[in-house]
Design a protein around this motif. Structure first.
Motif, PDB file in Angstrom:
ATOM      1  N   THR A 203     -13.130 -42.392  12.869  1.00 52.92           N
ATOM      2  CA  THR A 203     -12.848 -43.124  11.632  1.00 52.92           C
ATOM      3  C   THR A 203     -11.574 -42.537  11.068  1.00 52.92           C
ATOM      4  N   PRO A 204     -10.494 -43.311  11.003  1.00 52.02           N
ATOM      5  CA  PRO A 204      -9.178 -42.755  10.672  1.00 52.02           C
ATOM      6  C   PRO A 204      -9.139 -41.997   9.350  1.00 52.02           C
ATOM      7  N   LEU A 205      -8.440 -40.886   9.393  1.00 49.01           N
ATOM      8  CA  LEU A 205      -8.130 -40.091   8.211  1.00 49.01           C
ATOM      9  C   LEU A 205      -6.723 -40.445   7.743  1.00 49.01           C
ATOM     10  N   ASP A 206      -6.502 -40.405   6.453  1.00 49.62           N
ATOM     11  CA  ASP A 206      -5.147 -40.585   5.943  1.00 49.62           C
ATOM     12  C   ASP A 206      -4.355 -39.290   6.010  1.00 49.62           C
ATOM     13  N   PHE A 207      -5.023 -38.178   5.795  1.00 50.21           N
ATOM     14  CA  PHE A 207      -4.362 -36.874   5.853  1.00 50.21           C
ATOM     15  C   PHE A 207      -5.421 -35.787   5.794  1.00 50.21           C
ATOM     16  N   VAL A 208      -4.960 -34.550   5.941  1.00 55.59           N
ATOM     17  CA  VAL A 208      -5.813 -33.362   5.864  1.00 55.59           C
ATOM     18  C   VAL A 208      -5.202 -32.412   4.839  1.00 55.59           C
ATOM     19  N   ILE A 209      -6.054 -31.744   4.075  1.00 58.11           N
ATOM     20  CA  ILE A 209      -5.619 -30.690   3.155  1.00 58.11           C
ATOM     21  C   ILE A 209      -6.189 -29.364   3.635  1.00 58.11           C
ATOM     22  N   ILE A 210      -5.338 -28.347   3.733  1.00 58.81           N
ATOM     23  CA  ILE A 210      -5.773 -26.999   4.066  1.00 58.81           C
ATOM     24  C   ILE A 210      -5.699 -26.175   2.782  1.00 58.81           C
ATOM     25  N   ASN A 211      -6.847 -25.783   2.278  1.00 61.90           N
ATOM     26  CA  ASN A 211      -6.956 -25.205   0.943  1.00 61.90           C
ATOM     27  C   ASN A 211      -6.980 -23.673   0.960  1.00 61.90           C
ATOM     28  N   GLY A 212      -5.886 -23.089   1.407  1.00 64.54           N
ATOM     29  CA  GLY A 212      -5.678 -21.661   1.218  1.00 64.54           C
ATOM     30  C   GLY A 212      -6.174 -20.739   2.307  1.00 64.54           C
ATOM     31  N   ASP A 213      -5.622 -19.530   2.300  1.00 67.98           N
ATOM     32  CA  ASP A 213      -5.897 -18.489   3.288  1.00 67.98           C
ATOM     33  C   ASP A 213      -5.671 -19.004   4.707  1.00 67.98           C
ATOM     34  N   LEU A 214      -4.508 -19.582   4.897  1.00 65.13           N
ATOM     35  CA  LEU A 214      -4.129 -20.025   6.238  1.00 65.13           C
ATOM     36  C   LEU A 214      -3.977 -18.829   7.157  1.00 65.13           C
ATOM     37  N   VAL A 215      -3.423 -17.741   6.621  1.00 65.65           N
ATOM     38  CA  VAL A 215      -3.236 -16.520   7.409  1.00 65.65           C
ATOM     39  C   VAL A 215      -3.941 -15.369   6.716  1.00 65.65           C
ATOM     40  N   HIS A 216      -3.971 -14.221   7.390  1.00 63.01           N
ATOM     41  CA  HIS A 216      -4.679 -13.062   6.841  1.00 63.01           C
ATOM     42  C   HIS A 216      -3.692 -11.933   6.561  1.00 63.01           C
ATOM     43  N   ASP A 217      -3.146 -11.944   5.352  1.00 69.11           N
ATOM     44  CA  ASP A 217      -2.292 -10.863   4.844  1.00 69.11           C
ATOM     45  C   ASP A 217      -0.963 -10.721   5.586  1.00 69.11           C
ATOM     46  N   ARG A 218      -0.573 -11.738   6.328  1.00 69.94           N
ATOM     47  CA  ARG A 218       0.690 -11.674   7.061  1.00 69.94           C
ATOM     48  C   ARG A 218       1.451 -12.990   6.881  1.00 69.94           C
ATOM     49  N   PRO A 219       2.210 -13.111   5.802  1.00 68.11           N
ATOM     50  CA  PRO A 219       2.912 -14.375   5.522  1.00 68.11           C
ATOM     51  C   PRO A 219       3.892 -14.787   6.600  1.00 68.11           C
ATOM     52  N   GLU A 220       4.359 -13.832   7.399  1.00 63.99           N
ATOM     53  CA  GLU A 220       5.283 -14.183   8.479  1.00 63.99           C
ATOM     54  C   GLU A 220       4.607 -15.041   9.548  1.00 63.99           C
ATOM     55  N   LEU A 221       3.257 -15.082   9.556  1.00 61.27           N
ATOM     56  CA  LEU A 221       2.536 -15.894  10.532  1.00 61.27           C
ATOM     57  C   LEU A 221       2.349 -17.346  10.092  1.00 61.27           C
ATOM     58  N   LEU A 222       2.745 -17.662   8.872  1.00 63.10           N
ATOM     59  CA  LEU A 222       2.579 -19.042   8.396  1.00 63.10           C
ATOM     60  C   LEU A 222       3.324 -20.039   9.276  1.00 63.10           C
ATOM     61  N   ILE A 223       4.527 -19.711   9.667  1.00 62.86           N
ATOM     62  CA  ILE A 223       5.309 -20.622  10.509  1.00 62.86           C
ATOM     63  C   ILE A 223       4.641 -20.795  11.870  1.00 62.86           C
ATOM     64  N   GLU A 224       4.021 -19.725  12.378  1.00 62.27           N
ATOM     65  CA  GLU A 224       3.352 -19.785  13.679  1.00 62.27           C
ATOM     66  C   GLU A 224       2.105 -20.663  13.630  1.00 62.27           C
ATOM     67  N   VAL A 225       1.267 -20.466  12.605  1.00 64.10           N
ATOM     68  CA  VAL A 225       0.046 -21.262  12.524  1.00 64.10           C
ATOM     69  C   VAL A 225       0.371 -22.723  12.248  1.00 64.10           C
ATOM     70  N   LYS A 226       1.424 -22.980  11.509  1.00 68.84           N
ATOM     71  CA  LYS A 226       1.841 -24.364  11.277  1.00 68.84           C
ATOM     72  C   LYS A 226       2.333 -25.002  12.571  1.00 68.84           C
ATOM     73  N   ARG A 227       3.250 -24.342  13.236  1.00 68.76           N
ATOM     74  CA  ARG A 227       3.866 -24.906  14.435  1.00 68.76           C
ATOM     75  C   ARG A 227       2.880 -25.049  15.589  1.00 68.76           C
ATOM     76  N   ASN A 228       2.059 -24.028  15.807  1.00 66.99           N
ATOM     77  CA  ASN A 228       1.176 -24.010  16.981  1.00 66.99           C
ATOM     78  C   ASN A 228      -0.127 -24.780  16.782  1.00 66.99           C
ATOM     79  N   TYR A 229      -0.503 -25.020  15.521  1.00 66.44           N
ATOM     80  CA  TYR A 229      -1.803 -25.641  15.276  1.00 66.44           C
ATOM     81  C   TYR A 229      -1.705 -26.850  14.349  1.00 66.44           C
ATOM     82  N   TYR A 230      -1.392 -26.652  13.081  1.00 66.34           N
ATOM     83  CA  TYR A 230      -1.473 -27.766  12.133  1.00 66.34           C
ATOM     84  C   TYR A 230      -0.497 -28.891  12.438  1.00 66.34           C
ATOM     85  N   ASP A 231       0.613 -28.596  13.040  1.00 69.57           N
ATOM     86  CA  ASP A 231       1.552 -29.656  13.427  1.00 69.57           C
ATOM     87  C   ASP A 231       0.992 -30.526  14.551  1.00 69.57           C
ATOM     88  N   LYS A 232      -0.111 -30.100  15.163  1.00 72.35           N
ATOM     89  CA  LYS A 232      -0.734 -30.876  16.238  1.00 72.35           C
ATOM     90  C   LYS A 232      -1.809 -31.834  15.725  1.00 72.35           C
TER      91      LYS A 232
END
Length: 281
Positions: free
Chosen positions: A78-107
């Protein structure tokens, strides 16, 4: 404003919120299966939180592979219009935000929006560099407003949201029939042991606008139900990853019909039937 009875009612998975119309909640649905209607309706989105990508001692890559697969499967059914990720994407390492976005959420097969949690430790500039928007922002989709606000800082301190920003956005959406608010850390202490914050001004502000129909929170991985401030519902969605919380990994679906009826249900995506496990020494 709220009491322990509200907490107990809201923390029981599977509760049906019959007293709240037109918004209801069903827990433990599998992979987004729910007979909402033959058509998607006006709006359908998923909200998930607390992936804790990079947390030592956890299988955080597998957790993220799973959530992306589950959400894409739900979208295929059943189609979704979008997804919201509500915080704590990473664990105390903000430099990993680009990695989790590129490798996972962008998919994801649909657009996604993210707001910081207390473990993301990202300032506004870094958040905007990674995601393309600031850590306080709003969107409008199909005539429904969404206001998303940061509730922490680069040190991970629990904070009340920027009420000046909230009021500005609430006023902007004043003519809409439905507005949803997304805050990682809840602004009310329902019971003393909850790791939330008491933000009386925020709660008062939320109650000033009758078109605000629900608030969505992350932060407490053990919660997948609803709390109330007066009659205003605050929903939780379990967790994507991390080393504590509900026995299952999951997310929440929210659906708005063409006649503005709102339904939300929690999805037990990992289909783990284990409940209330306790280990005693």
């Amino acid at each position: 404003m709220a009491n322990r009875r509200s907490f107990l009612k809201g923390s029981i998975a599977g509760a049906v919120l019959a007293s709240l119309s037109p918004l209801s909640s069903l827990a433990d649905q599998k992979h987004g299966e729910h007979n909402f209607s033959k058509n998607k309706g006006k709006l359908r989105f998923a909200i998930a939180s607390d992936g804790h990508y990079g947390q030592p001692g956890t299988d955080f890559k597998k957790d993220h592979e799973n959530i992306i697969r589950w959400l894409n499967e739900a979208h295929a059914k059943t189609p979704l219009d979008f997804v919201i990720i509500n915080g704590d994407l990473v664990h105390d390492r903000p430099e990993l935000l680009i990695e989790v976005k590129r490798n996972y959420y962008d998919k994801l097969k649909v657009p996604f929006y993210a707001i910081p949690g207390n473990h993301d430790h990202a300032d506004t500039a870094h958040w905007e560099k990674v995601f393309g928007y600031e850590d306080n922002f709003s969107i409008e989709k199909n005539g429904i407003g969404f206001v998303l606000a940061n509730t922490s800082n680069t040190k991970g301190i629990y904070l009340c949201p920027d009420n000046k920003f909230l009021k500005q956005e609430f006023e902007k959406f004043k003519g809409l029939k439905i507005v949803f608010v997304v805050l990682h850390i809840p602004p009310h202490l329902w019971v003393p042991e909850n790791p939330f914050v008491e933000c009386a001004e925020t709660i008062s502000l939320l109650h000033e606008y009758p078109n605000i129909k629900a608030i969505f929170h992350g932060h407490d991985h053990s919660l997948d139900g609803v709390f109330y401030t007066d009659k205003l519902p605050h929903f939780f969605d379990s967790h994507i990853g991390g080393n504590w919380g509900t026995a299952y990994r999951g997310y929440r679906i929210v659906e708005v019909s063409e006649d503005n009826k709102i339904t939300t249900f929690q999805v037990n995506a990992s289909q783990n039937p284990l409940l209330n496990e306790t280990k005693l020494l």
